[in-house]
Design an enzyme around this catalytic site. Structure first.
Site, PDB file in Angstrom:
ATOM      1  N   HIS A 122       3.453  -3.669   1.998  1.00  0.00           N
ATOM      2  CA  HIS A 122       3.278  -2.476   1.169  1.00  0.00           C
ATOM      3  C   HIS A 122       2.970  -1.260   2.045  1.00  0.00           C
ATOM      4  O   HIS A 122       3.475  -0.166   1.826  1.00  0.00           O
ATOM      5  CB  HIS A 122       2.138  -2.669   0.162  1.00  0.00           C
ATOM      6  N   ASP A 170       2.258   2.446  -5.025  1.00  0.00           N
ATOM      7  CA  ASP A 170       3.164   1.299  -5.083  1.00  0.00           C
ATOM      8  C   ASP A 170       2.941   0.571  -6.412  1.00  0.00           C
ATOM      9  O   ASP A 170       2.102   0.990  -7.211  1.00  0.00           O
ATOM     10  CB  ASP A 170       3.028   0.398  -3.845  1.00  0.00           C
TER      11      ASP A 170
END
Ligand code: UDP
Length: 509
Positions: free
Chosen positions: A19, A117
Protein backbone atom coordinates in the site's frame (compact mmCIF):
# COMPACT_ATOMS: atom_id res chain seq x y z
CA UNK A 1 -0.21 21.97 -17.86
CA UNK A 2 -0.37 25.48 -16.46
CA UNK A 3 -0.92 25.59 -12.74
CA UNK A 4 -2.87 28.56 -11.55
CA UNK A 5 -3.31 27.41 -7.98
CA UNK A 6 -0.81 24.95 -6.62
CA UNK A 7 -2.94 22.29 -4.97
CA UNK A 8 -1.93 20.70 -1.72
CA UNK A 9 -2.80 16.99 -1.68
CA UNK A 10 -2.79 14.75 1.40
CA UNK A 11 -2.16 11.05 0.78
CA UNK A 12 -3.11 8.51 3.42
CA UNK A 13 -1.72 4.99 3.15
CA UNK A 14 -2.63 2.04 5.34
CA UNK A 15 0.25 -0.05 6.77
CA UNK A 16 1.79 -2.58 4.39
CA UNK A 17 4.43 -2.09 1.70
CA UNK A 18 2.00 -3.08 -1.05
CA UNK A 19 0.00 0.00 0.00
CA UNK A 20 2.77 2.40 0.99
CA UNK A 21 5.01 1.97 -2.07
CA UNK A 22 2.33 2.81 -4.68
CA UNK A 23 1.21 5.75 -2.50
CA UNK A 24 4.73 7.16 -2.45
CA UNK A 25 4.92 6.69 -6.24
CA UNK A 26 1.65 8.54 -6.74
CA UNK A 27 2.93 11.34 -4.48
CA UNK A 28 6.10 11.57 -6.56
CA UNK A 29 4.14 11.98 -9.79
CA UNK A 30 1.89 14.66 -8.34
CA UNK A 31 4.93 16.65 -7.26
CA UNK A 32 7.35 16.05 -10.11
CA UNK A 33 4.95 16.07 -13.01
CA UNK A 34 2.19 18.34 -11.77
CA UNK A 35 4.07 20.60 -9.38
CA UNK A 36 1.67 19.95 -6.48
CA UNK A 37 2.50 20.13 -2.81
CA UNK A 38 2.02 16.66 -1.33
CA UNK A 39 1.88 15.54 2.27
CA UNK A 40 1.99 11.81 2.99
CA UNK A 41 0.22 10.95 6.22
CA UNK A 42 2.20 7.97 7.40
CA UNK A 43 0.97 5.36 9.83
CA UNK A 44 4.04 4.03 11.54
CA UNK A 45 2.45 1.84 14.18
CA UNK A 46 1.83 -1.75 13.06
CA UNK A 47 4.52 -1.44 10.40
CA UNK A 48 7.37 -3.86 9.78
CA UNK A 49 11.04 -2.97 10.02
CA UNK A 50 11.38 -3.14 6.22
CA UNK A 51 8.47 -0.74 5.88
CA UNK A 52 9.94 1.71 8.38
CA UNK A 53 13.21 1.57 6.44
CA UNK A 54 11.49 2.34 3.11
CA UNK A 55 9.57 5.13 4.73
CA UNK A 56 12.69 6.60 6.32
CA UNK A 57 14.67 6.33 3.11
CA UNK A 58 11.84 8.02 1.20
CA UNK A 59 11.73 10.77 3.82
CA UNK A 60 15.48 11.38 3.84
CA UNK A 61 16.43 10.81 0.22
CA UNK A 62 13.60 12.45 -1.66
CA UNK A 63 12.59 15.97 -0.93
CA UNK A 64 9.57 15.67 -3.11
CA UNK A 65 6.94 15.73 -0.41
CA UNK A 66 6.29 16.22 3.27
CA UNK A 67 5.81 13.25 5.54
CA UNK A 68 3.69 13.60 8.66
CA UNK A 69 3.90 10.73 11.06
CA UNK A 70 0.49 10.11 12.61
CA UNK A 71 0.50 9.36 16.35
CA UNK A 72 0.03 5.62 16.96
CA UNK A 73 -3.57 4.54 17.42
CA UNK A 74 -4.56 3.02 20.76
CA UNK A 75 -5.60 -0.49 19.79
CA UNK A 76 -5.79 -1.92 23.29
CA UNK A 77 -8.68 -4.32 23.59
CA UNK A 78 -9.66 -3.88 19.95
CA UNK A 79 -7.68 -6.65 18.29
CA UNK A 80 -6.81 -10.19 19.18
CA UNK A 81 -3.17 -11.16 18.62
CA UNK A 82 -4.24 -13.45 15.81
CA UNK A 83 -6.49 -10.90 14.07
CA UNK A 84 -6.48 -11.29 10.27
CA UNK A 85 -4.76 -8.66 8.13
CA UNK A 86 -7.88 -6.99 6.70
CA UNK A 87 -9.44 -6.77 10.15
CA UNK A 88 -6.24 -5.33 11.59
CA UNK A 89 -5.87 -2.78 8.80
CA UNK A 90 -9.48 -1.65 9.05
CA UNK A 91 -9.27 -1.24 12.83
CA UNK A 92 -5.95 0.66 12.62
CA UNK A 93 -7.38 3.01 9.99
CA UNK A 94 -10.59 3.57 11.94
CA UNK A 95 -8.70 4.33 15.14
CA UNK A 96 -6.40 6.69 13.24
CA UNK A 97 -9.29 8.79 12.01
CA UNK A 98 -9.06 11.20 14.96
CA UNK A 99 -5.36 11.72 14.32
CA UNK A 100 -5.98 12.43 10.64
CA UNK A 101 -8.62 15.01 11.51
CA UNK A 102 -6.39 16.68 14.04
CA UNK A 103 -3.35 16.75 11.73
CA UNK A 104 -5.38 18.27 8.90
CA UNK A 105 -6.89 20.86 11.17
CA UNK A 106 -3.52 22.00 12.48
CA UNK A 107 -1.95 22.58 9.08
CA UNK A 108 -1.25 26.22 8.31
CA UNK A 109 -2.14 25.55 4.66
CA UNK A 110 -4.67 22.75 4.73
CA UNK A 111 -4.81 20.42 1.74
CA UNK A 112 -7.73 20.73 -0.64
CA UNK A 113 -7.55 17.07 -1.76
CA UNK A 114 -7.43 13.82 0.24
CA UNK A 115 -6.45 10.53 -1.41
CA UNK A 116 -6.84 7.35 0.66
CA UNK A 117 -6.29 3.70 -0.16
CA UNK A 118 -9.22 1.28 0.06
CA UNK A 119 -8.65 0.61 3.76
CA UNK A 120 -8.85 4.33 4.47
CA UNK A 121 -12.28 4.86 2.97
CA UNK A 122 -13.71 5.69 6.41
CA UNK A 123 -11.53 8.79 6.42
CA UNK A 124 -13.39 10.11 3.37
CA UNK A 125 -15.95 11.61 5.74
CA UNK A 126 -13.19 13.81 7.16
CA UNK A 127 -12.50 15.12 3.67
CA UNK A 128 -16.17 16.00 3.46
CA UNK A 129 -16.00 17.93 6.74
CA UNK A 130 -13.08 19.93 5.37
CA UNK A 131 -14.67 20.42 1.93
CA UNK A 132 -11.80 18.57 0.30
CA UNK A 133 -11.92 16.71 -3.00
CA UNK A 134 -11.59 13.01 -2.15
CA UNK A 135 -10.32 10.02 -4.06
CA UNK A 136 -9.82 6.34 -3.35
CA UNK A 137 -6.57 4.99 -4.71
CA UNK A 138 -6.72 1.26 -5.51
CA UNK A 139 -3.15 0.00 -5.35
CA UNK A 140 -4.34 -3.26 -6.92
CA UNK A 141 -6.09 -4.10 -10.17
CA UNK A 142 -9.54 -3.31 -11.58
CA UNK A 143 -10.91 -6.88 -11.36
CA UNK A 144 -10.13 -6.95 -7.63
CA UNK A 145 -11.76 -3.55 -7.20
CA UNK A 146 -14.83 -4.79 -9.08
CA UNK A 147 -15.17 -7.71 -6.68
CA UNK A 148 -14.77 -5.41 -3.67
CA UNK A 149 -17.45 -3.07 -4.99
CA UNK A 150 -19.77 -5.97 -5.81
CA UNK A 151 -19.18 -7.90 -2.58
CA UNK A 152 -22.18 -6.39 -0.73
CA UNK A 153 -24.40 -7.70 -3.57
CA UNK A 154 -22.78 -11.16 -3.51
CA UNK A 155 -23.29 -11.09 0.24
CA UNK A 156 -27.05 -10.97 -0.36
CA UNK A 157 -27.10 -13.34 -3.35
CA UNK A 158 -24.96 -16.21 -2.11
CA UNK A 159 -26.11 -18.61 0.58
CA UNK A 160 -23.51 -20.49 2.61
CA UNK A 161 -19.76 -20.16 2.36
CA UNK A 162 -18.37 -18.77 -0.91
CA UNK A 163 -15.70 -21.45 -1.09
CA UNK A 164 -18.36 -24.20 -0.97
CA UNK A 165 -20.15 -22.97 -4.11
CA UNK A 166 -19.89 -25.06 -7.26
CA UNK A 167 -20.26 -22.32 -9.90
CA UNK A 168 -18.07 -19.25 -10.47
CA UNK A 169 -19.48 -15.92 -9.27
CA UNK A 170 -20.68 -13.56 -11.96
CA UNK A 171 -19.42 -10.01 -11.54
CA UNK A 172 -21.25 -7.81 -14.09
CA UNK A 173 -19.08 -7.06 -17.11
CA UNK A 174 -16.00 -8.78 -15.62
CA UNK A 175 -14.53 -12.26 -15.75
CA UNK A 176 -16.33 -14.70 -13.46
CA UNK A 177 -14.53 -15.54 -10.23
CA UNK A 178 -13.86 -19.14 -9.19
CA UNK A 179 -14.95 -19.86 -5.59
CA UNK A 180 -11.40 -20.92 -4.66
CA UNK A 181 -10.02 -17.58 -5.90
CA UNK A 182 -12.05 -15.33 -3.58
CA UNK A 183 -10.06 -12.80 -1.53
CA UNK A 184 -9.00 -13.84 1.98
CA UNK A 185 -11.81 -12.07 3.87
CA UNK A 186 -14.37 -14.03 1.80
CA UNK A 187 -12.92 -17.40 2.77
CA UNK A 188 -15.05 -17.46 5.90
CA UNK A 189 -18.11 -15.25 6.13
CA UNK A 190 -18.45 -15.79 9.86
CA UNK A 191 -15.48 -13.59 10.61
CA UNK A 192 -15.03 -9.97 11.50
CA UNK A 193 -12.72 -9.40 8.56
CA UNK A 194 -15.51 -10.50 6.19
CA UNK A 195 -17.81 -7.84 7.65
CA UNK A 196 -15.00 -5.28 7.36
CA UNK A 197 -14.50 -6.22 3.70
CA UNK A 198 -18.20 -5.76 2.88
CA UNK A 199 -17.92 -2.42 4.65
CA UNK A 200 -15.06 -1.45 2.34
CA UNK A 201 -17.27 -2.38 -0.65
CA UNK A 202 -19.78 0.21 0.55
CA UNK A 203 -17.23 2.76 1.73
CA UNK A 204 -15.31 3.13 -1.55
CA UNK A 205 -18.43 4.54 -3.19
CA UNK A 206 -18.10 7.69 -1.11
CA UNK A 207 -15.14 9.08 -3.03
CA UNK A 208 -15.41 11.68 -5.78
CA UNK A 209 -13.51 9.27 -8.01
CA UNK A 210 -11.42 6.11 -8.03
CA UNK A 211 -7.79 5.93 -9.13
CA UNK A 212 -6.63 2.43 -10.09
CA UNK A 213 -3.05 1.24 -10.54
CA UNK A 214 -3.73 -0.38 -13.90
CA UNK A 215 -4.08 0.77 -17.49
CA UNK A 216 -6.85 0.72 -20.09
CA UNK A 217 -5.32 -1.82 -22.44
CA UNK A 218 -4.58 -4.25 -19.60
CA UNK A 219 -8.08 -4.39 -18.09
CA UNK A 220 -10.42 -2.87 -20.63
CA UNK A 221 -13.56 -4.85 -19.80
CA UNK A 222 -13.36 -4.37 -16.02
CA UNK A 223 -12.79 -0.64 -16.45
CA UNK A 224 -15.68 -0.38 -18.92
CA UNK A 225 -17.97 -2.17 -16.50
CA UNK A 226 -16.97 0.18 -13.67
CA UNK A 227 -18.02 3.08 -15.92
CA UNK A 228 -21.17 1.60 -17.41
CA UNK A 229 -24.25 2.50 -15.44
CA UNK A 230 -25.94 -0.72 -16.58
CA UNK A 231 -23.08 -2.70 -15.11
CA UNK A 232 -20.86 -1.90 -12.09
CA UNK A 233 -20.95 1.82 -12.87
CA UNK A 234 -24.57 1.73 -11.64
CA UNK A 235 -23.26 0.91 -8.16
CA UNK A 236 -20.24 3.15 -8.19
CA UNK A 237 -21.56 6.32 -9.84
CA UNK A 238 -18.21 8.14 -9.75
CA UNK A 239 -15.47 8.28 -12.40
CA UNK A 240 -12.76 5.63 -12.53
CA UNK A 241 -9.29 6.66 -13.66
CA UNK A 242 -6.72 4.05 -14.73
CA UNK A 243 -3.46 5.84 -13.90
CA UNK A 244 -0.92 2.99 -13.85
CA UNK A 245 1.32 1.23 -13.87
CA UNK A 246 2.93 3.19 -11.04
CA UNK A 247 5.99 1.20 -10.01
CA UNK A 248 8.97 1.89 -7.84
CA UNK A 249 12.24 3.05 -9.32
CA UNK A 250 15.28 1.11 -8.10
CA UNK A 251 16.87 2.66 -5.02
CA UNK A 252 20.52 3.74 -5.11
CA UNK A 253 22.55 0.54 -4.50
CA UNK A 254 23.55 -0.18 -0.90
CA UNK A 255 26.60 -2.23 0.09
CA UNK A 256 24.57 -5.48 0.13
CA UNK A 257 22.88 -4.75 -3.21
CA UNK A 258 26.15 -3.99 -4.98
CA UNK A 259 27.36 -7.57 -4.40
CA UNK A 260 24.13 -9.09 -5.69
CA UNK A 261 23.96 -6.85 -8.75
CA UNK A 262 27.63 -7.65 -9.40
CA UNK A 263 26.78 -11.36 -9.40
CA UNK A 264 23.89 -10.72 -11.80
CA UNK A 265 26.27 -8.78 -14.09
CA UNK A 266 28.27 -11.98 -14.55
CA UNK A 267 25.28 -14.13 -15.57
CA UNK A 268 23.99 -14.55 -19.13
CA UNK A 269 21.08 -12.45 -20.28
CA UNK A 270 17.63 -13.59 -18.99
CA UNK A 271 19.14 -16.67 -17.30
CA UNK A 272 18.30 -16.04 -13.63
CA UNK A 273 15.01 -16.78 -11.85
CA UNK A 274 14.19 -14.36 -9.05
CA UNK A 275 12.16 -16.01 -6.28
CA UNK A 276 10.30 -13.90 -3.75
CA UNK A 277 6.99 -14.09 -1.95
CA UNK A 278 6.54 -10.38 -1.36
CA UNK A 279 6.71 -8.22 1.68
CA UNK A 280 4.91 -10.62 3.98
CA UNK A 281 4.76 -14.07 2.38
CA UNK A 282 6.23 -17.21 3.90
CA UNK A 283 6.01 -20.92 3.04
CA UNK A 284 5.58 -23.99 5.19
CA UNK A 285 8.69 -26.01 6.00
CA UNK A 286 7.69 -28.80 3.63
CA UNK A 287 7.00 -26.35 0.80
CA UNK A 288 10.30 -24.52 1.37
CA UNK A 289 12.14 -27.83 0.92
CA UNK A 290 10.25 -28.56 -2.32
CA UNK A 291 11.04 -25.09 -3.71
CA UNK A 292 14.72 -25.65 -2.96
CA UNK A 293 14.69 -29.05 -4.69
CA UNK A 294 12.66 -27.63 -7.59
CA UNK A 295 15.28 -24.93 -8.14
CA UNK A 296 18.07 -27.46 -7.96
CA UNK A 297 16.31 -29.88 -10.34
CA UNK A 298 15.64 -27.12 -12.88
CA UNK A 299 19.40 -26.46 -13.10
CA UNK A 300 18.58 -22.78 -13.60
CA UNK A 301 20.40 -19.90 -12.01
CA UNK A 302 18.41 -18.27 -9.20
CA UNK A 303 18.24 -15.50 -6.64
CA UNK A 304 15.92 -16.42 -3.76
CA UNK A 305 14.67 -14.18 -0.96
CA UNK A 306 14.46 -16.72 1.85
CA UNK A 307 12.49 -16.49 5.08
CA UNK A 308 12.18 -19.01 7.88
CA UNK A 309 9.17 -21.28 7.28
CA UNK A 310 5.85 -20.27 8.79
CA UNK A 311 4.02 -22.30 11.37
CA UNK A 312 0.57 -22.04 9.84
CA UNK A 313 -0.11 -18.67 8.21
CA UNK A 314 1.33 -17.71 4.81
CA UNK A 315 1.00 -14.00 5.63
CA UNK A 316 2.90 -14.33 8.91
CA UNK A 317 5.61 -11.79 7.99
CA UNK A 318 3.18 -9.06 6.84
CA UNK A 319 3.60 -6.90 9.95
CA UNK A 320 7.13 -8.04 10.79
CA UNK A 321 9.25 -8.36 7.60
CA UNK A 322 12.89 -7.82 8.42
CA UNK A 323 12.26 -7.46 12.15
CA UNK A 324 15.35 -8.28 14.17
CA UNK A 325 17.20 -11.54 13.75
CA UNK A 326 15.76 -14.85 14.82
CA UNK A 327 17.62 -17.95 15.80
CA UNK A 328 16.17 -19.83 12.80
CA UNK A 329 17.17 -17.04 10.37
CA UNK A 330 20.15 -19.01 9.04
CA UNK A 331 18.80 -20.70 5.87
CA UNK A 332 20.90 -23.81 6.58
CA UNK A 333 18.48 -24.48 9.45
CA UNK A 334 15.54 -25.06 7.12
CA UNK A 335 16.87 -25.74 3.60
CA UNK A 336 17.79 -29.28 2.45
CA UNK A 337 21.16 -30.43 3.73
CA UNK A 338 23.97 -29.37 1.44
CA UNK A 339 21.68 -27.18 -0.74
CA UNK A 340 23.70 -24.03 -0.16
CA UNK A 341 26.99 -25.71 -1.04
CA UNK A 342 25.64 -27.56 -4.08
CA UNK A 343 24.08 -24.43 -5.57
CA UNK A 344 26.86 -22.01 -4.63
CA UNK A 345 27.73 -21.32 -8.27
CA UNK A 346 24.16 -21.32 -9.53
CA UNK A 347 22.35 -19.19 -7.01
CA UNK A 348 22.23 -16.58 -4.32
CA UNK A 349 20.15 -16.71 -1.15
CA UNK A 350 19.05 -13.36 0.23
CA UNK A 351 17.71 -13.45 3.78
CA UNK A 352 14.36 -11.68 4.38
CA UNK A 353 14.39 -8.73 1.98
CA UNK A 354 15.93 -7.79 -1.37
CA UNK A 355 16.15 -4.72 -3.58
CA UNK A 356 13.45 -6.16 -5.83
CA UNK A 357 13.03 -3.19 -8.17
CA UNK A 358 16.76 -3.28 -9.03
CA UNK A 359 16.83 -7.05 -9.40
CA UNK A 360 13.81 -7.29 -11.70
CA UNK A 361 15.21 -4.54 -13.89
CA UNK A 362 18.54 -6.36 -14.36
CA UNK A 363 18.92 -7.86 -17.88
CA UNK A 364 20.16 -11.19 -16.46
CA UNK A 365 16.83 -11.80 -14.72
CA UNK A 366 14.55 -13.83 -16.98
CA UNK A 367 11.80 -15.11 -14.69
CA UNK A 368 10.05 -14.33 -11.42
CA UNK A 369 8.52 -16.89 -9.09
CA UNK A 370 6.14 -14.57 -7.30
CA UNK A 371 3.34 -14.47 -4.75
CA UNK A 372 1.49 -12.18 -7.21
CA UNK A 373 1.09 -9.13 -4.99
CA UNK A 374 -0.04 -6.43 -7.41
CA UNK A 375 3.06 -4.22 -7.08
CA UNK A 376 5.33 -7.20 -7.68
CA UNK A 377 3.22 -8.24 -10.67
CA UNK A 378 3.49 -4.75 -12.17
CA UNK A 379 7.24 -4.66 -11.49
CA UNK A 380 7.53 -7.94 -13.40
CA UNK A 381 5.35 -6.87 -16.33
CA UNK A 382 7.02 -3.49 -16.75
CA UNK A 383 10.34 -5.31 -17.08
CA UNK A 384 8.92 -7.91 -19.49
CA UNK A 385 9.66 -10.73 -17.03
CA UNK A 386 7.37 -13.82 -17.15
CA UNK A 387 6.16 -15.34 -13.88
CA UNK A 388 5.54 -18.52 -12.00
CA UNK A 389 2.40 -17.40 -10.16
CA UNK A 390 2.38 -18.63 -6.58
CA UNK A 391 -0.50 -16.91 -4.76
CA UNK A 392 -0.50 -16.99 -0.96
CA UNK A 393 -3.02 -14.60 0.59
CA UNK A 394 -5.07 -11.38 0.22
CA UNK A 395 -6.24 -10.95 -3.41
CA UNK A 396 -3.26 -12.91 -4.79
CA UNK A 397 -5.32 -15.88 -6.03
CA UNK A 398 -7.32 -13.48 -8.24
CA UNK A 399 -4.10 -11.87 -9.42
CA UNK A 400 -2.60 -15.26 -10.28
CA UNK A 401 -5.66 -16.21 -12.34
CA UNK A 402 -5.58 -12.84 -14.10
CA UNK A 403 -1.84 -13.11 -14.84
CA UNK A 404 -1.74 -16.75 -15.90
CA UNK A 405 -5.11 -17.27 -17.58
CA UNK A 406 -6.24 -13.90 -18.89
CA UNK A 407 -3.03 -11.96 -19.50
CA UNK A 408 -0.94 -15.11 -20.18
CA UNK A 409 2.27 -13.73 -18.67
CA UNK A 410 2.76 -16.61 -16.29
CA UNK A 411 2.13 -20.22 -15.38
CA UNK A 412 0.75 -21.54 -12.11
CA UNK A 413 0.67 -24.79 -10.16
CA UNK A 414 -2.19 -27.16 -11.05
CA UNK A 415 -3.51 -26.98 -7.48
CA UNK A 416 -3.39 -23.82 -5.35
CA UNK A 417 -0.31 -23.85 -3.09
CA UNK A 418 -2.61 -23.14 -0.11
CA UNK A 419 -4.40 -26.46 -0.71
CA UNK A 420 -1.52 -28.81 -1.38
CA UNK A 421 2.26 -28.80 -1.23
CA UNK A 422 3.55 -28.24 -4.78
CA UNK A 423 6.11 -30.93 -5.59
CA UNK A 424 9.67 -30.35 -6.81
CA UNK A 425 9.10 -31.82 -10.31
CA UNK A 426 6.14 -29.54 -10.96
CA UNK A 427 8.16 -26.55 -9.72
CA UNK A 428 11.10 -27.40 -11.98
CA UNK A 429 8.78 -27.88 -14.93
CA UNK A 430 7.02 -24.51 -14.40
CA UNK A 431 10.40 -22.79 -14.12
CA UNK A 432 11.56 -24.36 -17.39
CA UNK A 433 8.31 -23.38 -19.06
CA UNK A 434 8.89 -19.68 -18.44
CA UNK A 435 12.68 -19.74 -18.89
CA UNK A 436 13.32 -22.03 -21.84
CA UNK A 437 12.45 -21.96 -25.54
CA UNK A 438 13.11 -19.32 -28.11
CA UNK A 439 10.78 -17.71 -28.79
CA UNK A 440 8.99 -18.42 -25.55
CA UNK A 441 5.30 -17.42 -25.89
CA UNK A 442 4.97 -16.38 -22.24
CA UNK A 443 8.06 -14.17 -22.46
CA UNK A 444 6.81 -12.70 -25.74
CA UNK A 445 3.53 -11.85 -24.07
CA UNK A 446 5.32 -10.26 -21.08
CA UNK A 447 7.29 -8.11 -23.54
CA UNK A 448 4.10 -7.09 -25.33
CA UNK A 449 2.60 -5.96 -22.03
CA UNK A 450 5.81 -4.12 -21.12
CA UNK A 451 5.37 -2.09 -24.32
CA UNK A 452 1.68 -1.56 -23.64
CA UNK A 453 2.50 -0.31 -20.12
CA UNK A 454 5.14 2.07 -21.42
CA UNK A 455 2.70 3.43 -24.01
CA UNK A 456 0.10 4.11 -21.31
CA UNK A 457 2.62 6.23 -19.39
CA UNK A 458 3.87 8.25 -22.39
CA UNK A 459 3.04 11.93 -22.68
CA UNK A 460 -0.16 11.25 -24.66
CA UNK A 461 -0.74 7.83 -23.10
CA UNK A 462 -4.13 7.10 -21.57
CA UNK A 463 -2.87 6.67 -17.99
CA UNK A 464 -1.00 9.92 -18.14
CA UNK A 465 -3.99 11.77 -19.60
CA UNK A 466 -6.21 10.29 -16.90
CA UNK A 467 -3.98 11.60 -14.12
CA UNK A 468 -3.72 14.98 -15.91
CA UNK A 469 -7.50 15.14 -15.79
CA UNK A 470 -7.56 14.42 -12.06
CA UNK A 471 -4.80 17.01 -11.59
CA UNK A 472 -6.96 19.62 -13.34
CA UNK A 473 -9.84 18.86 -11.00
CA UNK A 474 -7.46 19.23 -8.04
CA UNK A 475 -6.35 22.64 -9.37
CA UNK A 476 -9.95 23.75 -9.70
CA UNK A 477 -10.70 22.69 -6.13
CA UNK A 478 -7.58 24.42 -4.86
CA UNK A 479 -8.72 27.60 -6.60
CA UNK A 480 -12.16 27.34 -4.98
CA UNK A 481 -10.59 26.83 -1.57
CA UNK A 482 -8.27 29.80 -2.06
CA UNK A 483 -11.14 32.06 -3.03
CA UNK A 484 -13.06 30.85 -0.04
CA UNK A 485 -10.15 31.41 2.31
CA UNK A 486 -9.58 34.85 0.86
CA UNK A 487 -13.19 35.78 1.52
CA UNK A 488 -12.91 34.36 5.03
CA UNK A 489 -9.88 36.58 5.64
CA UNK A 490 -11.74 39.64 4.43
CA UNK A 491 -14.67 38.99 6.72
CA UNK A 492 -12.58 37.81 9.67
CA UNK A 493 -12.57 40.18 12.70
CA UNK A 494 -8.86 39.69 13.24
CA UNK A 495 -6.41 38.66 10.56
CA UNK A 496 -4.09 37.20 13.20
CA UNK A 497 -6.68 34.54 14.01
CA UNK A 498 -7.18 33.47 10.46
CA UNK A 499 -5.39 30.16 10.46
CA UNK A 500 -7.03 28.85 13.62
CA UNK A 501 -10.42 30.10 12.46
CA UNK A 502 -10.02 28.53 9.09
CA UNK A 503 -10.50 25.05 10.37
CA UNK A 504 -13.60 25.77 12.38
CA UNK A 505 -15.11 27.68 9.47
CA UNK A 506 -14.41 24.71 7.21
CA UNK A 507 -15.61 22.19 9.75
CA UNK A 508 -18.94 23.91 10.28
CA UNK A 509 -19.83 23.78 6.62
N1 UDP B 1 9.61 -5.88 -2.04
C1 UDP B 1 10.98 -5.66 -2.06
N2 UDP B 1 11.80 -6.64 -1.57
C2 UDP B 1 11.34 -7.82 -1.08
C3 UDP B 1 9.95 -8.03 -1.07
C4 UDP B 1 9.11 -7.06 -1.56
O1 UDP B 1 11.46 -4.62 -2.50
O2 UDP B 1 12.15 -8.65 -0.66
C5 UDP B 1 8.73 -4.82 -2.54
C6 UDP B 1 8.26 -5.15 -3.95
O3 UDP B 1 9.19 -4.65 -4.89
C7 UDP B 1 6.90 -4.49 -4.00
C8 UDP B 1 6.42 -4.52 -2.55
O4 UDP B 1 7.55 -4.75 -1.76
O5 UDP B 1 7.03 -3.15 -4.43
C9 UDP B 1 5.44 -5.64 -2.29
O6 UDP B 1 4.19 -5.29 -2.77
P1 UDP B 1 3.18 -6.34 -3.41
O7 UDP B 1 1.95 -5.60 -3.80
O8 UDP B 1 3.86 -7.11 -4.45
O9 UDP B 1 2.79 -7.37 -2.31
P2 UDP B 1 2.72 -7.49 -0.76
O10 UDP B 1 3.83 -8.41 -0.45
O11 UDP B 1 2.88 -6.15 -0.13
O12 UDP B 1 1.40 -8.08 -0.50
Amino acid sequence: MEIMHRPHVALLSSPGLGHLIPTIELGKLLVLRHGFKVTILAITSQTSEAESRILKSAISSINFCDFLELPPADLSGLLENEAAIVERLCVVMRETKGAVRSVLSNMAHPPSVLIVDIFGSECLSIAEEFRMLKYVYVASNAWFFSLTLYSPILDKQVQGQFVDQKEPFEIPGCSPLRPEDVVDPMLDRNTRQYQEYIGIGMGVRKGDGILVNTWEELQRKDLESLRDENLLGGLLKVPVYAIGPLVREPEPPSSSTIGLLGWLDQQPSESVVYVSFGSGGTLSHEQTIEVAWGLELSRLRFMWVVRPPNRGRADSAFFSTGDGSREDDDPSNYLPEGFKERTRKMGRLIPQWAAQASILRHPSVGGFMSHCGWSSSLESITNGVPMVCWPLYAEQRMNATLLAEELRVGVRPKVLPAKKVVGREEIASMLREIMEGKPNPIRERARELRESAAKAMERDGLSRTALDHVANLCCARAAECETHEHQSVLTSPSVSHVSSNLLSQRTQR
